[in-house]
Design a protein around this motif. Sequence first.
Motif, PDB file in Angstrom:
ATOM      1  N   VAL A 141       7.511 -20.568  -9.712  1.00  0.00           N
ATOM      2  CA  VAL A 141       6.539 -19.635  -9.139  1.00  0.00           C
ATOM      3  C   VAL A 141       7.146 -18.232  -9.233  1.00  0.00           C
ATOM      4  N   ILE A 142       6.478 -17.347  -9.978  1.00  0.00           N
ATOM      5  CA  ILE A 142       6.930 -15.969 -10.151  1.00  0.00           C
ATOM      6  C   ILE A 142       6.011 -15.064  -9.336  1.00  0.00           C
ATOM      7  N   THR A 143       6.605 -14.182  -8.546  1.00  0.00           N
ATOM      8  CA  THR A 143       5.815 -13.259  -7.727  1.00  0.00           C
ATOM      9  C   THR A 143       6.168 -11.823  -8.099  1.00  0.00           C
ATOM     10  N   TYR A 144       5.153 -11.074  -8.489  1.00  0.00           N
ATOM     11  CA  TYR A 144       5.309  -9.656  -8.814  1.00  0.00           C
ATOM     12  C   TYR A 144       4.841  -8.837  -7.605  1.00  0.00           C
ATOM     13  N   THR A 145       5.704  -7.966  -7.085  1.00  0.00           N
ATOM     14  CA  THR A 145       5.339  -7.081  -5.985  1.00  0.00           C
ATOM     15  C   THR A 145       5.163  -5.674  -6.550  1.00  0.00           C
ATOM     16  N   LEU A 146       3.951  -5.134  -6.417  1.00  0.00           N
ATOM     17  CA  LEU A 146       3.561  -3.898  -7.089  1.00  0.00           C
ATOM     18  C   LEU A 146       2.864  -2.938  -6.127  1.00  0.00           C
ATOM     19  N   PRO A 147       2.928  -1.633  -6.413  1.00  0.00           N
ATOM     20  CA  PRO A 147       2.278  -0.653  -5.527  1.00  0.00           C
ATOM     21  C   PRO A 147       0.770  -0.557  -5.768  1.00  0.00           C
ATOM     22  N   LYS A 148       0.058  -0.184  -4.697  1.00  0.00           N
ATOM     23  CA  LYS A 148      -1.392   0.013  -4.811  1.00  0.00           C
ATOM     24  C   LYS A 148      -1.805   1.142  -3.878  1.00  0.00           C
ATOM     25  N   PRO A 149      -2.516   2.150  -4.386  1.00  0.00           N
ATOM     26  CA  PRO A 149      -2.937   3.255  -3.513  1.00  0.00           C
ATOM     27  C   PRO A 149      -3.831   2.769  -2.375  1.00  0.00           C
ATOM     28  N   ALA A 150      -3.583   3.297  -1.186  1.00  0.00           N
ATOM     29  CA  ALA A 150      -4.391   2.934  -0.019  1.00  0.00           C
ATOM     30  C   ALA A 150      -5.723   3.676  -0.006  1.00  0.00           C
ATOM     31  N   GLN A 151      -5.796   4.812  -0.725  1.00  0.00           N
ATOM     32  CA  GLN A 151      -7.014   5.628  -0.723  1.00  0.00           C
ATOM     33  C   GLN A 151      -7.576   5.749  -2.143  1.00  0.00           C
ATOM     34  N   LYS A 152      -8.841   6.107  -2.212  1.00  0.00           N
ATOM     35  CA  LYS A 152      -9.466   6.373  -3.508  1.00  0.00           C
ATOM     36  C   LYS A 152      -8.863   7.654  -4.087  1.00  0.00           C
ATOM     37  N   LEU A 153      -8.467   7.588  -5.351  1.00  0.00           N
ATOM     38  CA  LEU A 153      -7.803   8.730  -5.973  1.00  0.00           C
ATOM     39  C   LEU A 153      -8.797   9.585  -6.749  1.00  0.00           C
ATOM     40  N   PRO A 154      -8.550  10.900  -6.829  1.00  0.00           N
ATOM     41  CA  PRO A 154      -9.371  11.743  -7.707  1.00  0.00           C
ATOM     42  C   PRO A 154      -9.291  11.213  -9.139  1.00  0.00           C
ATOM     43  N   PRO A 155     -10.331  11.375  -9.933  1.00  0.00           N
ATOM     44  CA  PRO A 155     -10.380  10.778 -11.280  1.00  0.00           C
ATOM     45  C   PRO A 155      -9.157  11.065 -12.142  1.00  0.00           C
ATOM     46  N   LYS A 188       0.829  -1.203   0.000  1.00  0.00           N
ATOM     47  CA  LYS A 188       0.000   0.000   0.000  1.00  0.00           C
ATOM     48  C   LYS A 188       0.872   1.265   0.000  1.00  0.00           C
ATOM     49  N   VAL A 189       0.449   2.242  -0.810  1.00  0.00           N
ATOM     50  CA  VAL A 189       1.104   3.550  -0.815  1.00  0.00           C
ATOM     51  C   VAL A 189       0.068   4.616  -0.472  1.00  0.00           C
ATOM     52  N   ASN A 190       0.520   5.622   0.255  1.00  0.00           N
ATOM     53  CA  ASN A 190      -0.381   6.669   0.741  1.00  0.00           C
ATOM     54  C   ASN A 190      -0.317   7.915  -0.141  1.00  0.00           C
ATOM     55  N   GLY A 191      -1.398   8.684  -0.099  1.00  0.00           N
ATOM     56  CA  GLY A 191      -1.445   9.935  -0.831  1.00  0.00           C
ATOM     57  C   GLY A 191      -2.538   9.934  -1.879  1.00  0.00           C
ATOM     58  N   ILE A 192      -2.891  11.169  -2.321  1.00  0.00           N
ATOM     59  CA  ILE A 192      -3.890  11.287  -3.391  1.00  0.00           C
ATOM     60  C   ILE A 192      -3.370  12.135  -4.546  1.00  0.00           C
ATOM     61  N   ALA A 193      -2.149  12.650  -4.401  1.00  0.00           N
ATOM     62  CA  ALA A 193      -1.513  13.416  -5.481  1.00  0.00           C
ATOM     63  C   ALA A 193      -0.316  12.614  -5.993  1.00  0.00           C
ATOM     64  N   PRO A 194       0.057  12.753  -7.278  1.00  0.00           N
ATOM     65  CA  PRO A 194       1.163  11.963  -7.829  1.00  0.00           C
ATOM     66  C   PRO A 194       2.436  12.024  -6.992  1.00  0.00           C
ATOM     67  N   MET A 195       2.862  13.225  -6.561  1.00  0.00           N
ATOM     68  CA  MET A 195       4.104  13.328  -5.808  1.00  0.00           C
ATOM     69  C   MET A 195       3.999  12.626  -4.448  1.00  0.00           C
ATOM     70  N   GLU A 196       2.833  12.721  -3.809  1.00  0.00           N
ATOM     71  CA  GLU A 196       2.630  12.027  -2.532  1.00  0.00           C
ATOM     72  C   GLU A 196       2.737  10.510  -2.724  1.00  0.00           C
ATOM     73  N   LEU A 197       2.110  10.013  -3.771  1.00  0.00           N
ATOM     74  CA  LEU A 197       2.145   8.575  -4.049  1.00  0.00           C
ATOM     75  C   LEU A 197       3.565   8.110  -4.355  1.00  0.00           C
ATOM     76  N   TYR A 198       4.288   8.906  -5.146  1.00  0.00           N
ATOM     77  CA  TYR A 198       5.648   8.523  -5.521  1.00  0.00           C
ATOM     78  C   TYR A 198       6.583   8.561  -4.306  1.00  0.00           C
ATOM     79  N   GLN A 199       6.392   9.551  -3.434  1.00  0.00           N
ATOM     80  CA  GLN A 199       7.197   9.611  -2.211  1.00  0.00           C
ATOM     81  C   GLN A 199       6.903   8.410  -1.309  1.00  0.00           C
TER      82      GLN A 199
END
Length: 198
Positions: free
Chosen positions: A92-106, A36-47
């Motif tokens: 067995v291949i495992t991909y670890t990927l980011p996912k926003p913790a909050q609903k993002l603006p459209p 999980k990644v936090n934030g609702i703006a691109p820079m917040e998510l990337y940080q």
Amino acid sequence: MNSISRLLAVLIASLAAALPAAAQEWQATEKVEHYKVNGIAPMELYQSIGERGPKLSLGRVIAHTTFKLTWQRDYQQQGQACVLATAKPRLVITYTLPKPAQKLPPEVAAKWQTFYDGIVEHEKLHGQFMKDLTQAIQDVSIGLRDENDPGCKKVRAALQAQLKPISDAHGARHSEYDQIEMSPGGAVHQLILAFLNP
């Protein structure tokens, strides 16, 4: 279907038929794990990715692909000879990927999806490299034989000698791919810029 397509179909079918049965019997299992990644703006998510992404030796990364490879090998004694008759992998291949913790603006959600899809595409190629590695190992394994090998020790040693250059080439392939993709102008670098820029 045109004549070229028909010809290709025939060639593929004949190649498949020519492969040993054991060489056709495996399929990779692919899994996706999210962090999980936090934030609702691109820079917040990337940080947040920088703070919470998978940790490797050089620091944290956006995403990571790992694999676990085990084998069922059938060494058969044939008089004084030994042959490696079958080598069936379990990959067995495992991909670890980011996912926003909050609903993002459209508008951010749309940018995130493009960014995420590009990262998935990058990691899937790492997965394909792992499938290629597994196939290369199987190709050198099946049929490996020594005519004077009671106990099958020579064939086992011969297999290990074959595996090191395959493994070294595999590691170099991953490194080169990441270097190209993440260097300025590379695909991953471009994804990051497109995601962060207004």
